[in-house]
Design an enzyme around this catalytic site. Structure first.
Site, PDB file in Angstrom:
ATOM      1  N   PRO A 118       0.835  -1.210   0.000  1.00  0.00           N
ATOM      2  CG  PRO A 118      -0.880  -1.602   1.540  1.00  0.00           C
ATOM      3  CD  PRO A 118       0.434  -2.159   1.038  1.00  0.00           C
ATOM      4  CB  CYS A 119       1.279   3.769  -2.545  1.00  0.00           C
ATOM      5  SG  CYS A 119      -0.374   4.319  -3.044  1.00  0.00           S
TER       6      CYS A 119
END
Length: 410
Positions: A118-119
């Site tokens: 997840p960024c």
């Protein structure tokens, strides 16, 4: 060639690699709605392969339930979708499940691992909302779990995708650590910032694409051919017009106009439109949408929030975040689609004044290059979130095609 997809989301990377000829043996994802979408996609491919695609169409037409659809698919195929958070604690159980899947193959070797943690921890927006600049966010270090899979399965290659912020997160220390530990795990690697528009996606979307390969292989970072994307007008021109809060689907809706230039998005012989559904925008927002589109059409610029009439301004902040409302441009491609589209559509206003609304789920999916036969599960909000977080499948497909030949030659 067998692939494990980590942090799979709604399946953008998986879709591209599958269409390029890879076999996805496992998708690992923690979000329940995204996992349902992945299961539905597995059902689509199984029914298509067994010449029973009519049952998938029956599901889209709501003639059968999702449980009835899933019941038609062998359990060993549905078990490829593993709903779980990737942590140190879950690693043993995840390996056990994936090993069980691989045991059914004559050659259980994994050729490729794809995915990206997840960024949010690396994004500029995420840092701006966190008083500690997200230094304490555990998601900064999820790449260690990715490396754990590389050490265990020893694939020939891997693809690691993320936002540009990963290069500078914590003053660059995160990326330096990532490169160091990938090298210690036995992989040469290189990275580039690639833009989805160069792969035929109707969207400007820059992402870091890191590619690694076992040190014994004589490889280097590949080059990818540029593809000219369709304009928004070309992309949307066969979709029936909608007003705010409306939806339309079915075979009759899809046959309105078949003139679309992107055959990846509109697969041959596909004849049903789904999820062309819009959110209900309030009257205040609709007035702003109208002004925003008119400003672009007349002045070729975006309307700033502090330029709105005072009676339409609902936020006290009129000095920053002035680009809250942004229409798409009919004669161009889209700006980056992000997961915030699940909260509101102000940044994705339809360019047609006569429709005066934010874009539909299907339009957002097309901006991300998802094929029209792709169905996003659970709710409109969940669908928007999955779409906004995804790697564009067409971009993944173009990358996968090149990697397939590299691996085949090695």
């Amino acid at each position: 060639m067998k692939v494990i997809d980590l942090f799979a989301g709604g399946g953008g990377l998986s879709e591209g690699f599958r269409q390029a000829g890879f076999e996805i043996v496992a998708h690992v994802e923690m979000d329940k709605s995204a996992c349902n979408t992945l299961k539905t996609r597995e059902a689509f491919y199984y029914l298509k392969r067994t010449n029973n695609l009519n049952n998938y169409l029956r599901y889209l037409k709501k003639e059968i339930t999702r449980d009835e659809l899933y019941y038609m698919v062998p359990k060993d195929i549905m078990s490829r979708v593993i709903q779980a958070e990737i942590t140190i604690e879950t690693l043993p159980s995840l390996r056990k499940k994936i090993d069980s899947i691989l045991a059914s193959y004559d050659n259980p070797k994994v050729d490729l691992i794809i995915g990206g943690p997840p960024c949010q921890a690396y994004s500029t927006a995420g840092k701006s909302r966190d008083p500690y600049n997200m230094e304490n966010d555990k998601r900064n270090y999820l790449y260690f779990r990715y490396i754990d899979f590389l050490k265990y399965y020893r694939p020939k290659m891997f693809i690691f995708e993320n936002v540009k912020g990963i290069l500078t997160s914590l003053n660059g220390s995160v990326f330096e650590s990532l490169k160091k530990h990938l090298s210690l795990a036995g992989y040469n690697l290189d990275y580039k910032i690639l833009n989805a528009k160069d792969f035929g996606v109707s969207q400007s979307r820059e992402r870091v694409i890191l590619i690694g390969w076992q040190k014994r292989l004589n490889l280097s970072y590949p080059t990818f051919p540029n593809v000219v994307p369709s304009t928004i007008k070309e992309l949307f021109n066969d979709l029936p017009p909608l007003q705010s809060g409306e939806s339309i689907d079915g075979e009759y809706a899809y046959l309105k106009n078949e003139n679309i230039s992107n055959n990846f998005i509109r697969p041959e012989n596909w004849r049903i439109l789904t999820q062309h559904i819009t959110r209900k925008n309030n009257e205040n927002d609709l007035k702003i949408y109208n002004l925003a589109v008119n400003t672009w059409l007349c002045e070729k610029r975006f309307l700033k929030y502090n330029e709105l009439p005072k009676d339409l301004q609902t936020h006290k902040n009129t000095k920053s975040f002035l680009d809250r409302y942004k229409p798409l441009k009919y004669d161009d491609i889209s700006h980056t689609v992000v997961a915030h589209i699940s909260k509101d559509g102000h940044y994705y206003i339809h360019p047609d004044l006569n429709q005066n609304r934010s874009i539909s789920v299907r339009e957002a999916a097309r901006l991300q290059s998802f094929p029209d036969d792709y169905y996003f599960e659970d709710s409109r909000t969940a669908a928007f979130k999955q779409i906004g977080n995804a790697v564009p499948p067409l971009m993944a497909f173009k990358i996968a095609n090149v990697l397939f030949h590299l691996l085949d030659n090695n």
